[in-house]
Design a protein around this motif. Structure first.
Motif, PDB file in Angstrom:
ATOM      1  N   PRO A 103      48.054  40.685  31.420  1.00  0.00           N
ATOM      2  CA  PRO A 103      48.795  39.394  32.451  1.00  0.00           C
ATOM      3  C   PRO A 103      48.775  39.498  33.648  1.00  0.00           C
ATOM      4  CG  PRO A 103      49.677  40.236  30.427  1.00  0.00           C
ATOM      5  CD  PRO A 103      48.762  40.807  30.834  1.00  0.00           C
ATOM      6  N   PHE A 104      48.934  40.413  34.100  1.00  0.00           N
ATOM      7  CA  PHE A 104      48.279  41.422  35.205  1.00  0.00           C
ATOM      8  C   PHE A 104      47.287  39.884  36.192  1.00  0.00           C
ATOM      9  CE2 PHE A 104      47.586  43.633  39.181  1.00  0.00           C
ATOM     10  CZ  PHE A 104      48.709  42.734  40.183  1.00  0.00           C
ATOM     11  N   ILE A 105      45.566  40.941  35.722  1.00  0.00           N
ATOM     12  CA  ILE A 105      44.269  40.091  35.829  1.00  0.00           C
ATOM     13  C   ILE A 105      44.464  38.713  35.791  1.00  0.00           C
ATOM     14  CG2 ILE A 105      42.027  40.266  35.303  1.00  0.00           C
ATOM     15  CD1 ILE A 105      42.697  43.635  34.787  1.00  0.00           C
ATOM     16  N   THR A 112      43.868  33.124  42.505  1.00  0.00           N
ATOM     17  CA  THR A 112      42.616  33.753  43.641  1.00  0.00           C
ATOM     18  C   THR A 112      42.086  32.328  43.361  1.00  0.00           C
ATOM     19  OG1 THR A 112      43.140  35.714  43.360  1.00  0.00           O
ATOM     20  CG2 THR A 112      41.218  34.830  44.254  1.00  0.00           C
ATOM     21  N   PHE A 113      41.195  32.270  41.765  1.00  0.00           N
ATOM     22  CA  PHE A 113      40.070  30.942  41.659  1.00  0.00           C
ATOM     23  C   PHE A 113      40.638  29.838  42.234  1.00  0.00           C
ATOM     24  CE2 PHE A 113      38.792  28.110  38.894  1.00  0.00           C
ATOM     25  CZ  PHE A 113      37.702  28.167  38.938  1.00  0.00           C
ATOM     26  N   MET A 114      41.969  29.263  41.998  1.00  0.00           N
ATOM     27  CA  MET A 114      42.710  28.217  42.719  1.00  0.00           C
ATOM     28  C   MET A 114      43.196  27.973  43.993  1.00  0.00           C
ATOM     29  SD  MET A 114      43.834  26.199  40.408  1.00  0.00           S
ATOM     30  CE  MET A 114      44.621  24.944  40.786  1.00  0.00           C
ATOM     31  N   GLY A 115      42.407  29.196  44.563  1.00  0.00           N
ATOM     32  CA  GLY A 115      42.387  28.758  45.934  1.00  0.00           C
ATOM     33  C   GLY A 115      43.835  29.705  46.975  1.00  0.00           C
ATOM     34  N   TYR A 116      44.980  30.274  46.097  1.00  0.00           N
ATOM     35  CA  TYR A 116      45.797  30.773  46.852  1.00  0.00           C
ATOM     36  C   TYR A 116      45.643  32.803  47.618  1.00  0.00           C
ATOM     37  CZ  TYR A 116      48.498  26.985  44.743  1.00  0.00           C
ATOM     38  OH  TYR A 116      49.115  25.714  44.131  1.00  0.00           O
ATOM     39  N   VAL A 124      52.157  36.628  41.845  1.00  0.00           N
ATOM     40  CA  VAL A 124      52.215  35.998  40.605  1.00  0.00           C
ATOM     41  C   VAL A 124      51.631  36.632  39.499  1.00  0.00           C
ATOM     42  CG1 VAL A 124      51.023  34.036  39.115  1.00  0.00           C
ATOM     43  CG2 VAL A 124      52.055  33.522  41.613  1.00  0.00           C
ATOM     44  N   GLY A 125      50.503  37.304  39.053  1.00  0.00           N
ATOM     45  CA  GLY A 125      50.807  38.181  38.397  1.00  0.00           C
ATOM     46  C   GLY A 125      51.627  39.292  38.103  1.00  0.00           C
TER      47      GLY A 125
END
Lengths: 412, 412
Positions: A103-105, A112-116, A124-125
């Motif tokens: 879940p962490f990964i 990160t993929f969503m640009g945050y 969040v992780g």
């Protein structure tokens, strides 16, 4: 006085609503904990919250909520003597580890993929890591399955996973605070956590039972009193003192307070034949633990979620799938159906995820919308797990008549 | 989380100290409630109060204190079914009436004599009126004498006297607010109070038991299920709901919340054979009621009393003598020794007197020094009564081997 009048009205309304919800749940055969959470959601999203002016005494009820989960974990601990937990130790460790890493990964990569930003993604992780054992424990208790092997693995893994969650949180906070990964701090926190749990288990569940047994034998030899008043030791104050002491200590060590409560319960579980404190603790748990679930529900303000609904839903799906796969893989050797139960049982995130999200919010790293999405994820996993858990237990019991049960053995 | 860590430390320290005090009290054969009050006095007058930073969570503990006395009175009510209280009704009424009139006159006359204003004197008189049944109930419970006739008269008189105390308070507040005696207001409040108590007793202790008995009979005829899981109705939520509802209602009617709790307990006492909720309520009471007595003690800041020590001591002596004579006279027909027990049992003032004094302070009618003196009087009567009560019970039991006991009869 004054204020107490309002508190009494609030207690009356909350308990009465919860009781109605529980009766409905019993009727439609859904775990009653779902009813309690839904009552919380109902209260906060309707006129009821303002009608009973809950904001005024929110502090009081927040403490009551925490005490509720502490007594709940103490009770769960009582029913999990170390002697039986030991047998599932390795599996639980594997379940916890895989259930933390995946879940962490997933959370980190998706954000990160969503640009945050990197830090926000890390938070969040971290919020997706720790299983909230409270919900699962309650469902298992309602189903009267605390003695099943799956239940023991779940509870054991959740304890280990809580410690791991705190270590992950400490790392993330360290990274966010220092700007870089402070290995010494991480090492200290990790060591502290592991040492605490091991020390308490060693003293409370291995050393003390032997000492008490010796003293008890000696006393029995010296005295022939069978008068109940003389011998009838009231275990409640001692149980409360140990429970609060270990909870405070574990909170002080930046672990969750519930870890201490659980370990205290475990230690008392070893003495259940001699100091039967369940009968005294159980009614207090019954009184207080609903407040935990009702106020988990009261955390869910529905109209705040509309902006981040998509992210919230994807995070929820990721949280469910990764925990299910991670924990399922870790327990595959117990058989597919048991692995499914364990995978599902580890899904709910609840209060630990919320703590991580709140911390990120207060450090100005996690933004309000993402905070809302994390809250949604915690709630959704919490709401979905009980139903899935009942389902998987039923699937398993179709084949066998009863779940395999561990024999409860007393340690020598 | 955050705050919960501090609450846990405070709970641990308070309960641990109280437990030590109770063990000492048991050892030197003093009612344990004295130990709890002394622990409170110790905490507030030493470094401990600041050390555990009790000021921060004082609100939380104040609510816990109120809940403690509510559960205590519910438990006492449980052990006082109306069917047995009825027998001591007339005596209790006489005891309460004389025990209200004498202390009120004494307080008012003494304060006027000392040169204080009419309104301030009225408030002091009102603060001397109401017996705090909590302390006496606890001592009686500790001595295992709840079934004795003296105990029933004391509890009954204390309930009536609480209602009278509130009426006196309403009158005094009315006089202070309007500047003159508003007869209509007094009449409304009096009627409300009497009507509430009588209505609850009628519905809860007379009407409901009959209805339930009928339904139970019908059900037993329809079903043959003896399975405990199907028939085993959990009485705790219902008990909590009724207890909080009646407490809130009686607080809302400007009676003390504990009156409602006591009446709720009384109603459940009628069902004790069918819904045995003592086993569920007792541990909650055991957990919460010490907070009432500990925080009564925490109200006693010793160095604030030096200025008004003489007035405080005289008020205390007057409070003791007038209550003893008033209540003793009212119960003289039960014999001198029983009258002495009842007179002594009615002495403690505790929280009701404190509420009156606080109200006077907040209305700027009672000055700080006199407030302190009233607090001292409440504390001193509270501290002295248990020892005197044990003494008088012992004096009585010297003659007879056992206190005469009422037969516990079930109502038809």
């Amino acid at each position: 006085m004054g204020d107490i009048e309002l508190v009494l009205v609030q207690l009356f309304v909350i308990i009465a609503l919860a009781q109605v919800a529980k009766m409905v749940c019993t009727w439609i055969k859904v775990p009653t904990v779902i009813g309690e959470i839904l009552v919380g959601i109902l209260i906060v999203n309707t006129f009821i919250y303002d009608f009973i002016d809950l904001e005024t005494n929110r502090d009081f009820f927040d403490v009551l909520k925490e005490l509720g989960v502490i007594f709940l974990l103490f009770t769960v601990g009582l029913e999990t003597p170390f002697s039986t937990l030991r047998k599932v130790g390795k599996t639980a460790l594997l379940v916890a580890t895989l259930g933390v890493i995946l879940p962490f990964i997933a959370g980190f990569v998706f954000m990160t993929f969503m640009g945050y930003g990197e830090l926000e993604s890390l938070f969040v992780g971290a919020a997706m890591v720790a299983t909230s054992v409270g919900i699962t424990a309650r469902v298992i208790k309602d189903l009267d399955l605390t003695q099943s092997i799956e239940s023991r693995v779940i509870i054991g893994a959740a304890v280990i996973d809580d410690v791991m969650g705190m270590i992950v949180l400490a790392i993330v906070v360290g990274v966010a605070g220092g700007g870089s990964l402070d290995i010494i701090h991480v090492a200290v926190v990790s060591l502290e956590a592991v040492a605490f749990v091991l020390a308490v288990i060693f003293i409370g569940s291995l050393l003390l039972p032997k000492v008490v047994e010796k003293r008890q034998k000696k006393r029995l030899e010296q005295t022939c009193l069978t008068d109940k008043k003389k011998n009838g030791f009231n275990p409640l104050p001692l149980a409360l003192i140990v429970c609060f002491a270990l909870s405070a200590l574990s909170a002080y060590l930046d672990l969750a307070a519930i870890i201490g409560a659980f370990l205290a319960g475990m230690a008392f579980g070893e003495f259940r034949d001699r100091f039967p404190c369940e009968q005294k603790i159980e009614p207090i748990t019954e009184f207080l633990s609903p407040f935990f679930f009702i106020f988990v529900g009261i955390g869910v303000v529905l109209d705040a979620f509309s902006d981040v609904l998509l992210i919230a839903v994807i995070l929820t799906i990721l949280a469910i799938i990764t925990k299910f796969i991670g924990c399922g893989l870790g327990s595959l050797k117990l058989g597919g159906k048991s692995a499914a139960i364990i995978g599902v049982g580890m899904i709910p995130r609840g209060e630990v995820g919320l703590i991580v999200a709140s911390l990120g919010l207060s450090m100005f790293i996690v933004e309000e919308p993402i905070y809302n999405a994390v809250v949604f994820m915690c709630m959704a996993t919490t709401l979905i797990a009980p139903a899935l858990l009942v389902m998987t237990f039923k699937m398993k019991n179709k084949k066998q008549d009863k779940a395999p049960r561990f024999k409860t053995q007393e340690p020598q």
